[in-house]
Design an enzyme around this catalytic site. Sequence first.
Site, PDB file in Angstrom:
ATOM      1  N   GLY A  89     -16.649 -20.810  57.098  1.00  0.00           N
ATOM      2  CA  GLY A  89     -15.419 -21.496  56.712  1.00  0.00           C
ATOM      3  C   GLY A  89     -15.417 -21.625  55.210  1.00  0.00           C
ATOM      4  N   GLY A  91     -16.239 -23.067  52.300  1.00  0.00           N
ATOM      5  CA  GLY A  91     -17.171 -24.129  51.918  1.00  0.00           C
ATOM      6  C   GLY A  91     -16.886 -24.655  50.531  1.00  0.00           C
ATOM      7  N   ARG A  92     -16.106 -23.875  49.776  1.00  0.00           N
ATOM      8  CA  ARG A  92     -15.775 -24.337  48.426  1.00  0.00           C
ATOM      9  C   ARG A  92     -14.419 -23.796  47.999  1.00  0.00           C
ATOM     10  NH1 ARG A  92     -19.127 -20.759  44.123  1.00  0.00           N
ATOM     11  NH2 ARG A  92     -19.182 -18.801  45.268  1.00  0.00           N
ATOM     12  N   GLY A 125     -19.950 -27.262  47.203  1.00  0.00           N
ATOM     13  CA  GLY A 125     -18.517 -26.969  47.153  1.00  0.00           C
ATOM     14  C   GLY A 125     -18.026 -26.558  45.778  1.00  0.00           C
ATOM     15  N   ARG A 174      -7.088 -18.250  43.040  1.00  0.00           N
ATOM     16  CA  ARG A 174      -7.053 -16.892  43.574  1.00  0.00           C
ATOM     17  C   ARG A 174      -5.767 -16.690  44.365  1.00  0.00           C
ATOM     18  NH1 ARG A 174     -12.209 -14.938  46.901  1.00  0.00           N
ATOM     19  NH2 ARG A 174     -11.523 -16.331  48.550  1.00  0.00           N
ATOM     20  N   ARG A 181      -9.669 -12.895  57.622  1.00  0.00           N
ATOM     21  CA  ARG A 181     -10.824 -11.994  57.499  1.00  0.00           C
ATOM     22  C   ARG A 181     -11.212 -11.485  58.880  1.00  0.00           C
ATOM     23  NH1 ARG A 181     -13.617 -14.954  53.119  1.00  0.00           N
ATOM     24  NH2 ARG A 181     -12.065 -16.409  52.367  1.00  0.00           N
ATOM     25  N   ASP A 250     -17.185 -11.677  56.888  1.00  0.00           N
ATOM     26  CA  ASP A 250     -16.282 -12.719  56.382  1.00  0.00           C
ATOM     27  C   ASP A 250     -15.698 -12.335  55.030  1.00  0.00           C
ATOM     28  OD1 ASP A 250     -19.189 -13.186  55.978  1.00  0.00           O
ATOM     29  OD2 ASP A 250     -18.496 -14.626  54.503  1.00  0.00           O
ATOM     30  N   ASP A 260     -13.655 -11.437  47.335  1.00  0.00           N
ATOM     31  CA  ASP A 260     -14.972 -12.009  47.026  1.00  0.00           C
ATOM     32  C   ASP A 260     -15.796 -11.116  46.108  1.00  0.00           C
ATOM     33  OD1 ASP A 260     -14.482 -14.363  48.115  1.00  0.00           O
ATOM     34  OD2 ASP A 260     -16.010 -14.292  49.668  1.00  0.00           O
TER      35      ASP A 260
HETATM   36  P1  AMP Z   1     -19.666 -15.832  49.816  1.00  0.00           P
HETATM   37  O1  AMP Z   1     -20.990 -15.146  49.882  1.00  0.00           O
HETATM   38  O2  AMP Z   1     -19.232 -16.237  48.440  1.00  0.00           O
HETATM   39  O3  AMP Z   1     -18.614 -15.079  50.531  1.00  0.00           O
HETATM   40  O4  AMP Z   1     -19.867 -17.223  50.571  1.00  0.00           O
HETATM   41  C1  AMP Z   1     -20.339 -17.316  51.884  1.00  0.00           C
HETATM   42  C2  AMP Z   1     -20.073 -18.684  52.439  1.00  0.00           C
HETATM   43  O5  AMP Z   1     -20.781 -19.684  51.706  1.00  0.00           O
HETATM   44  C3  AMP Z   1     -18.610 -19.091  52.404  1.00  0.00           C
HETATM   45  O6  AMP Z   1     -18.333 -19.783  53.592  1.00  0.00           O
HETATM   46  C4  AMP Z   1     -18.535 -19.993  51.192  1.00  0.00           C
HETATM   47  O7  AMP Z   1     -17.471 -20.899  51.311  1.00  0.00           O
HETATM   48  C5  AMP Z   1     -19.887 -20.681  51.239  1.00  0.00           C
HETATM   49  N1  AMP Z   1     -20.323 -21.146  49.908  1.00  0.00           N
HETATM   50  C6  AMP Z   1     -20.688 -20.408  48.838  1.00  0.00           C
HETATM   51  N2  AMP Z   1     -21.027 -21.194  47.800  1.00  0.00           N
HETATM   52  C7  AMP Z   1     -20.878 -22.472  48.208  1.00  0.00           C
HETATM   53  C8  AMP Z   1     -21.074 -23.764  47.595  1.00  0.00           C
HETATM   54  N3  AMP Z   1     -21.491 -23.886  46.342  1.00  0.00           N
HETATM   55  N4  AMP Z   1     -20.808 -24.853  48.348  1.00  0.00           N
HETATM   56  C9  AMP Z   1     -20.392 -24.742  49.613  1.00  0.00           C
HETATM   57  N5  AMP Z   1     -20.192 -23.589  50.240  1.00  0.00           N
HETATM   58  C10 AMP Z   1     -20.435 -22.459  49.551  1.00  0.00           C
HETATM   59 MG    MG Z   2     -16.817 -15.012  51.125  1.00  0.00          MG
END
Ligand code: AMP
Ligand code: MG
Length: 481
Positions: A89, A91-92, A125, A174, A181, A250, A260
């Site tokens: 989901g 996360g940030r 986040g 963005r 996805r 994702d 991403d």
């Molecule tokens: P990504 O590899 O950037 O696609 O991120 C994978 C997952 O990790 C996604 O669900 C992001 O929302 C979560 N995520 C990445 N960085 C953070 C963060 N600093 N805090 C919370 N969730 C994160």
């Molecule tokens: Mg991602």
Amino acid sequence: MQNDFGFNFDNTYATLPESFFSLLGPSSLTSPELVLFNDELAHFLGLSTEAMRSEDGIAFLAGTKVPPGGVLLAQAYAGHQFSHFTMLGDGRALLLGEQITPSGERYDIQLKGSGRTPYSRGGDGKATLGPMLREYIISEAMADIFPTTRSLAVITTGEKVARETLLPGAVLTRVAKSHLRVGTFQFAAGRGRDQELKTLADYAINRHYPEAFQDANPYLSFYRAVVHTQASLIAQWMLIGFVHGVMNTDNMAISGETIDYGPCAFLDIYDPSTVYSSIDHYGRYAYGNQPKIAAWNLARFAETLLPLIDSDQEKARDLATIELESFSGKYDQHFLAGMRKKLGLKDSHEEDAALIHDLLELMREHKADYTNTFLDLTFQRFDEHDLYRLEGFASWRERWEKRRGTWEEAQALMKRSNPALIPRNHRVEEVLRAAVQERDYKPLKKLLSALKEPFAHSPEQAEFASPPESNDIPYRTFCGT
Ligand code: AMP
Ligand code: MG
């Protein structure tokens, strides 16, 4: 409803079953500051460049105020990360709303780095300035090259974010055709409620592939369309030398946009085994693996759609398999067509695949720079690299010249198909260093301006075109930054 800012939201994602998202309140930040704003994109979206720079405008971009007509939400999804299935989901990230542009198109406006959500797991986040500027640069540089999410703004939050050291916090705005996805479908399928899955599929078809509803089997037709869109996208990545770096399910968008930009990078030397991401220990997402991985992700996507494709699951599997198997043929077609253009060939011959393969093999063997080799061919600069003095190359060149039409025509096509520059990894690092460490945005803006028209071949661009002086220290990129 329109307003001074130009927001014209119509929020359809929020009408999906509530398991698909979490509604959020505004975040709290005391001193957000606008550091980059994309006037051209704002204009395209119908947003006021002036109002968006005001205190309220910046508050919307920071997520501290809800824009008129906006609904703040984080989307739920799942995904295979390096082949391991996880519930995820945003996360940030925070969806502000779906903007209807003056030309009637629908775009998600999303904030990345705006704070914790119910999907943050152990994370804070937050996002840091360097990576958000990096995503801005690279996504904007690719905007005329392949389908991609765009970047509207970067703001600094005024907070320090704890990573290996304390780093300045930032939020990226963005813009995407949607944030659906493959992982969104995996999330729905994982819940095991076919009605929710159908609602999601109908929603995605409506939003991205409405013509699928004309088909006798809309869900199979939808799947086929996504397979073909991805075959085209991945071929375009390969043609430009782009390594996405984290092709988890994702991070594969149903719309066919690149999404991403965390650990992505561009080839300097041509080598299919190139990996930049520091966490990709086994080279799963190496440059040369990208088509195979896309097909793997599309197989996971097919699995989610089986209940909708046919009530007989075996039959559904057979139907989806036929579509999935068309990926590699479609990919080859797109790649070959693109390579022909890069070589100035305006029609197609059977021997082209071998001609292309042999050039790439020479480049790999003699460590030639990917982007610049095609530029050298375009501008007939045959004194630039040892490769061109080799007998193997001379005979390849002879074959190529025989195959080409008139040089003027060929060269014009090559100029349109080979970018004058890509955001070179070492150049991007340089401008990020100045921006993050010295708060000097001039080099970054200069690079952005050089990247704006990738096929202009202007003298301003030549300055940024040189490969790194040494490849002794391999370039590394980082995820989760
Ligand atoms: P990504 O590899 O950037 O696609 O991120 C994978 C997952 O990790 C996604 O669900 C992001 O929302 C979560 N995520 C990445 N960085 C953070 C963060 N600093 N805090 C919370 N969730 C994160
Ligand atoms: Mg991602």
